[in-house]
Enzyme design. Structure first.
Site, PDB file in Angstrom:
ATOM      1  N   ASN A  75       0.814  -1.281   0.179  1.00 38.18           N
ATOM      2  CA  ASN A  75       0.052   0.107  -0.039  1.00 38.18           C
ATOM      3  C   ASN A  75       0.814   1.272   0.004  1.00 38.18           C
ATOM      4  O   ASN A  75       0.382   2.225  -0.781  1.00 38.18           O
ATOM      5  CB  ASN A  75      -0.947  -0.048   1.017  1.00 38.18           C
ATOM      6  CG  ASN A  75      -0.452  -0.127   2.401  1.00 38.18           C
ATOM      7  OD1 ASN A  75       0.610  -0.509   2.779  1.00 38.18           O
ATOM      8  ND2 ASN A  75      -1.093   0.789   3.535  1.00 38.18           N
ATOM      9  N   GLU A 130       3.881  -3.668  12.440  1.00 36.89           N
ATOM     10  CA  GLU A 130       2.824  -2.645  12.147  1.00 36.89           C
ATOM     11  C   GLU A 130       1.800  -3.341  11.032  1.00 36.89           C
ATOM     12  O   GLU A 130       2.062  -3.682  10.077  1.00 36.89           O
ATOM     13  CB  GLU A 130       3.556  -1.408  11.098  1.00 36.89           C
ATOM     14  CG  GLU A 130       4.890  -0.877  11.761  1.00 36.89           C
ATOM     15  CD  GLU A 130       4.177   0.282  13.015  1.00 36.89           C
ATOM     16  OE1 GLU A 130       3.018   0.425  13.173  1.00 36.89           O
ATOM     17  OE2 GLU A 130       5.040   0.976  13.603  1.00 36.89           O
ATOM     18  N   CYS A 145      -3.460   1.835   6.310  1.00 33.00           N
ATOM     19  CA  CYS A 145      -3.639   1.363   7.670  1.00 33.00           C
ATOM     20  C   CYS A 145      -4.229   2.444   8.601  1.00 33.00           C
ATOM     21  O   CYS A 145      -4.850   2.140   9.558  1.00 33.00           O
ATOM     22  CB  CYS A 145      -2.326   0.787   8.015  1.00 33.00           C
ATOM     23  SG  CYS A 145      -1.164   2.045   7.911  1.00 33.00           S
ATOM     24  N   GLU A 202       7.781   2.768  15.142  1.00 40.16           N
ATOM     25  CA  GLU A 202       8.847   3.124  14.127  1.00 40.16           C
ATOM     26  C   GLU A 202       8.774   4.631  14.214  1.00 40.16           C
ATOM     27  O   GLU A 202       7.980   5.465  14.819  1.00 40.16           O
ATOM     28  CB  GLU A 202       8.255   2.687  12.608  1.00 40.16           C
ATOM     29  CG  GLU A 202       8.186   1.373  12.483  1.00 40.16           C
ATOM     30  CD  GLU A 202       7.904   0.785  11.121  1.00 40.16           C
ATOM     31  OE1 GLU A 202       6.753   0.863  10.451  1.00 40.16           O
ATOM     32  OE2 GLU A 202       8.945   0.307  10.527  1.00 40.16           O
TER      33      GLU A 202
HETATM   34  P1  NAD Z   1       0.310  -8.826   3.876  1.00 42.17           P
HETATM   35  O1  NAD Z   1       0.578  -8.958   5.325  1.00 42.17           O
HETATM   36  O2  NAD Z   1      -0.490  -9.792   2.875  1.00 42.17           O
HETATM   37  O3  NAD Z   1       1.543  -8.774   3.136  1.00 42.17           O
HETATM   38  C1  NAD Z   1       2.702  -7.867   3.827  1.00 42.17           C
HETATM   39  C2  NAD Z   1       4.113  -8.443   3.277  1.00 42.17           C
HETATM   40  O4  NAD Z   1       4.037  -9.522   3.845  1.00 42.17           O
HETATM   41  C3  NAD Z   1       4.194  -8.654   1.753  1.00 42.17           C
HETATM   42  O5  NAD Z   1       5.456  -8.311   1.220  1.00 42.17           O
HETATM   43  C4  NAD Z   1       3.930 -10.245   1.775  1.00 42.17           C
HETATM   44  O6  NAD Z   1       4.622 -10.664   0.567  1.00 42.17           O
HETATM   45  C5  NAD Z   1       4.627 -10.402   3.085  1.00 42.17           C
HETATM   46  N1  NAD Z   1       4.206 -11.762   3.521  1.00 42.17           N
HETATM   47  C6  NAD Z   1       2.883 -12.676   3.300  1.00 42.17           C
HETATM   48  N2  NAD Z   1       2.922 -13.721   3.690  1.00 42.17           N
HETATM   49  C7  NAD Z   1       4.188 -13.924   4.484  1.00 42.17           C
HETATM   50  C8  NAD Z   1       4.798 -14.810   5.359  1.00 42.17           C
HETATM   51  N3  NAD Z   1       4.165 -16.110   5.472  1.00 42.17           N
HETATM   52  N4  NAD Z   1       5.896 -14.753   5.964  1.00 42.17           N
HETATM   53  C9  NAD Z   1       6.609 -13.457   5.955  1.00 42.17           C
HETATM   54  N5  NAD Z   1       6.003 -12.494   4.884  1.00 42.17           N
HETATM   55  C10 NAD Z   1       5.042 -12.567   4.232  1.00 42.17           C
HETATM   56  O7  NAD Z   1      -0.191  -7.505   3.467  1.00 42.17           O
HETATM   57  P2  NAD Z   1      -0.826  -6.560   2.293  1.00 42.17           P
HETATM   58  O8  NAD Z   1      -2.043  -6.924   1.848  1.00 42.17           O
HETATM   59  O9  NAD Z   1       0.452  -6.438   1.425  1.00 42.17           O
HETATM   60  O10 NAD Z   1      -0.809  -4.926   3.037  1.00 42.17           O
HETATM   61  C11 NAD Z   1      -2.037  -4.469   3.662  1.00 42.17           C
HETATM   62  C12 NAD Z   1      -2.077  -4.737   5.008  1.00 42.17           C
HETATM   63  O11 NAD Z   1      -0.967  -3.971   5.722  1.00 42.17           O
HETATM   64  C13 NAD Z   1      -3.360  -4.050   5.871  1.00 42.17           C
HETATM   65  O12 NAD Z   1      -3.817  -4.878   6.846  1.00 42.17           O
HETATM   66  C14 NAD Z   1      -2.889  -2.993   6.356  1.00 42.17           C
HETATM   67  O13 NAD Z   1      -3.305  -2.263   7.378  1.00 42.17           O
HETATM   68  C15 NAD Z   1      -1.365  -3.027   6.957  1.00 42.17           C
HETATM   69  N6  NAD Z   1      -0.442  -1.979   6.780  1.00 42.17           N
HETATM   70  C16 NAD Z   1      -0.274  -1.921   8.126  1.00 42.17           C
HETATM   71  C17 NAD Z   1       0.628  -0.463   8.260  1.00 42.17           C
HETATM   72  C18 NAD Z   1       0.971   0.086   9.733  1.00 42.17           C
HETATM   73  O14 NAD Z   1       1.938   0.808   9.836  1.00 42.17           O
HETATM   74  N7  NAD Z   1       0.361  -0.301  10.613  1.00 42.17           N
HETATM   75  C19 NAD Z   1       0.979   0.189   7.302  1.00 42.17           C
HETATM   76  C20 NAD Z   1       0.637  -0.191   5.929  1.00 42.17           C
HETATM   77  C21 NAD Z   1      -0.059  -1.210   5.840  1.00 42.17           C
END
Ligand code: NAD
Length: 455
Positions: free
Chosen positions: A131, A229, A263, A436
């Site tokens: 995102n 996060e 997020c 962070e």
């Molecule tokens: P996601 O959890 O599907 O993927 C995030 C990352 O993790 C990707 O690079 C993915 O390839 C990797 N990943 C997936 N499975 C994994 C595993 N088993 N082990 C290690 N890495 C793995 O999330 P997304 O759909 O890419 O992003 C959206 C989510 O991120 C939303 O829930 C959003 O709220 C959250 N987000 C949080 C923040 C924050 O700062 N709190 C900021 C941005 C996004």
């Protein structure tokens, strides 16, 4: 080796193809980073700081290129993408002062001198979601490098292009080889390997709560350090004593910026019952005025969703939902190619509705009324998440009381601004673990070592 086709979300045209790395390539990169880290940490602090400033300057010279790349890869608007590239530069500048300021303590003890050192952890693995590909990469890598760590960074499968470019720019700036390595690949392969590899000292993960839980479980095997996060479902609370016109004007982009794939999106709006009608009337006008268009155009406020899958997921909450969803009103969206979805305002029947409770991660915002301050706080806190939130009121006492009572890491009063590189960012409850940015982020990339010298 498999490849991933990068698709422009606004046109559905192929932009590029990126190789997805496997476990062997990941292990090679971690081995090289382990060696490079020792030299990086041994550099004079002023030299490490100078290299980080150079890296910032090189990023600054490529802001337009990075922004164009993000527009094509992620569908971010020109304004946002430019701000995101600038944010990487700013975070690098901010932490470039850190190598010379990693201060320890001198503690009075009997029989000698006692001092503490902030030692780097070693190799840090950073896992980035789709995102905000650039800022989230920067928030991890800048303080990690400043503290003397080497970084291996995995971008999201969907959005690898700007991270790959940042890795090249780091080399151009003189950051030594293998100190920052970008490893595009699947989460289940490269991401998992960061968690299981004995030489990755810490994993810094931003993404969904479900994957965060899995990483936390995996990290337990080695007591590996983690920062998480995760998701959010943040409340925007509008009290009857607020400037209702200002609150209604600000609410749309607090929910629909980055097409709601944020997020920190204020995706739950709580409005005091006495001002609900006057708020909704103004809010409707503001939502219908949002310019949803080609993200490369200067005047566009909202672009497409990142992928067809994400659009289906959003539709699943609204059109194809098991429960009937009452749509109050919607903005516009282009027809034809591209993963468009209009800004959508829904009216849940109560706090148990799925649309009120779950993170949708798209341009959908739910509105519910509340009766008094106590009811507002109870409803705002009735969630597993706790990332951000906003409070609109002209009463200073109430602003402070409610800010203290809402269980979230980042609150704004009469504003929706919640992320600055100079202030701490992170979540309460299931929105995360650790913080962070800001002055304290370096602590999560160092270990404190205490040394006693007998005199
Ligand atoms: P996601 O959890 O599907 O993927 C995030 C990352 O993790 C990707 O690079 C993915 O390839 C990797 N990943 C997936 N499975 C994994 C595993 N088993 N082990 C290690 N890495 C793995 O999330 P997304 O759909 O890419 O992003 C959206 C989510 O991120 C939303 O829930 C959003 O709220 C959250 N987000 C949080 C923040 C924050 O700062 N709190 C900021 C941005 C996004």
């Amino acid at each position: 080796m498999s490849t991933h086709d990068v698709i422009n979300p606004a046109t559905e045209e192929r932009v590029d193809a990126v190789d997805l790395l496997g476990v062997d390539e990941t292990d090679e990169a971690i081995a090289a980073a382990t060696v490079a880290q020792r030299t990086w940490a041994a550099l004079a602090p002023a030299d490490r700081g100078r290299l980080m400033r150079r890296f910032a300057d090189v990023v600054d010279g490529h802001i337009d290129e990075l922004a164009r790349l993000e527009i094509a890869n992620s569908g971010h608007t020109l304004g946002n993408a430019t701000g995101e590239a600038s944010n990487v530069r700013d975070v690098l500048h901010y932490y470039s002062a850190a190598p010379e300021r990693l201060l320890g303590q001198q503690i009075p003890v009997a029989g000698g001198l006692d001092v503490t050192f902030k030692e780097p952890l070693g190799v840090v693995g950073i896992i980035v979601p789709w995102n905000f590909p650039m800022p989230i990469a920067g928030w991890g890598l800048a303080p990690a490098l400043a503290a003397g760590n080497a970084v291996v960074l995995k971008p999201a499968e969907l959005t690898p292009l700007t991270a790959i470019r940042l890795g090249e720019l780091a080399r151009e700036a003189g950051i030594p080889e293998h100190v920052l390595t970008i490893l595009p690949g699947k989460g289940s392969v490269v991401g998992e390997r960061f968690v299981t590899h004995p030489d990755v000292a810490k994993v810094c993960f931003t993404g969904s709560t479900a994957v965060g839980q899995r990483i936390m479980r995996g990290a337990a095997d080695r007591i590996k350090r983690i920062t998480l996060e995760l998701g959010g479902k943040s409340a925007n609370i509008v009290f009857e004593d607020a400037d209702i016109a200002a609150a209604a004007a600000a609410a749309p982009m607090a929910a629909f910026d980055n097409a709601g794939q944020d997020c920190c999106a204020r995706s739950r709006i709580l409005v005091q019952r006495s001002v609900l009608d006057s708020f909704m009337e103004r809010f409707e006008t503001a939502v219908k005025d949002i310019v949803v268009d080609d993200p490369a155009l200067g005047g566009t406020q909202m672009g497409p969703l990142v992928s067809s899958g994400q659009r289906e997921a959003v539709r699943g909450f609204v059109e194809d939902a098991h429960e009937d969803v009452d749509i109050a009103f919607r903005g516009s969206a282009p027809q034809g190619a591209g993963w468009w979805y209009p800004p959508t305002v829904v009216l849940p029947t109560g706090t148990q509705d799925r649309i009120w409770r779950e993170e949708i991660f798209g341009p959908v915002v739910a509105v519910l009324p509340f009766d008094d301050e106590e009811d507002a706080i109870a409803k705002a806190n009735d969630t597993d998440y706790g990332l951000s939130g906003s409070i609109f009121t002209q009463d200073v006492g109430r602003a402070i009381r409610v800010s203290r009572a809402v269980e979230a890491g980042n609150l704004s009063v009469n504003s929706h601004a919640s992320v600055r590189y100079s202030t701490p960012f992170g979540g309460f409850k299931q929105s995360g673990l650790g913080r962070e940015l800001g002055p304290d982020a370096l602590d999560s990339f160092t270990e404190i070592k205490n040394v006693f010298i007998a005199t």
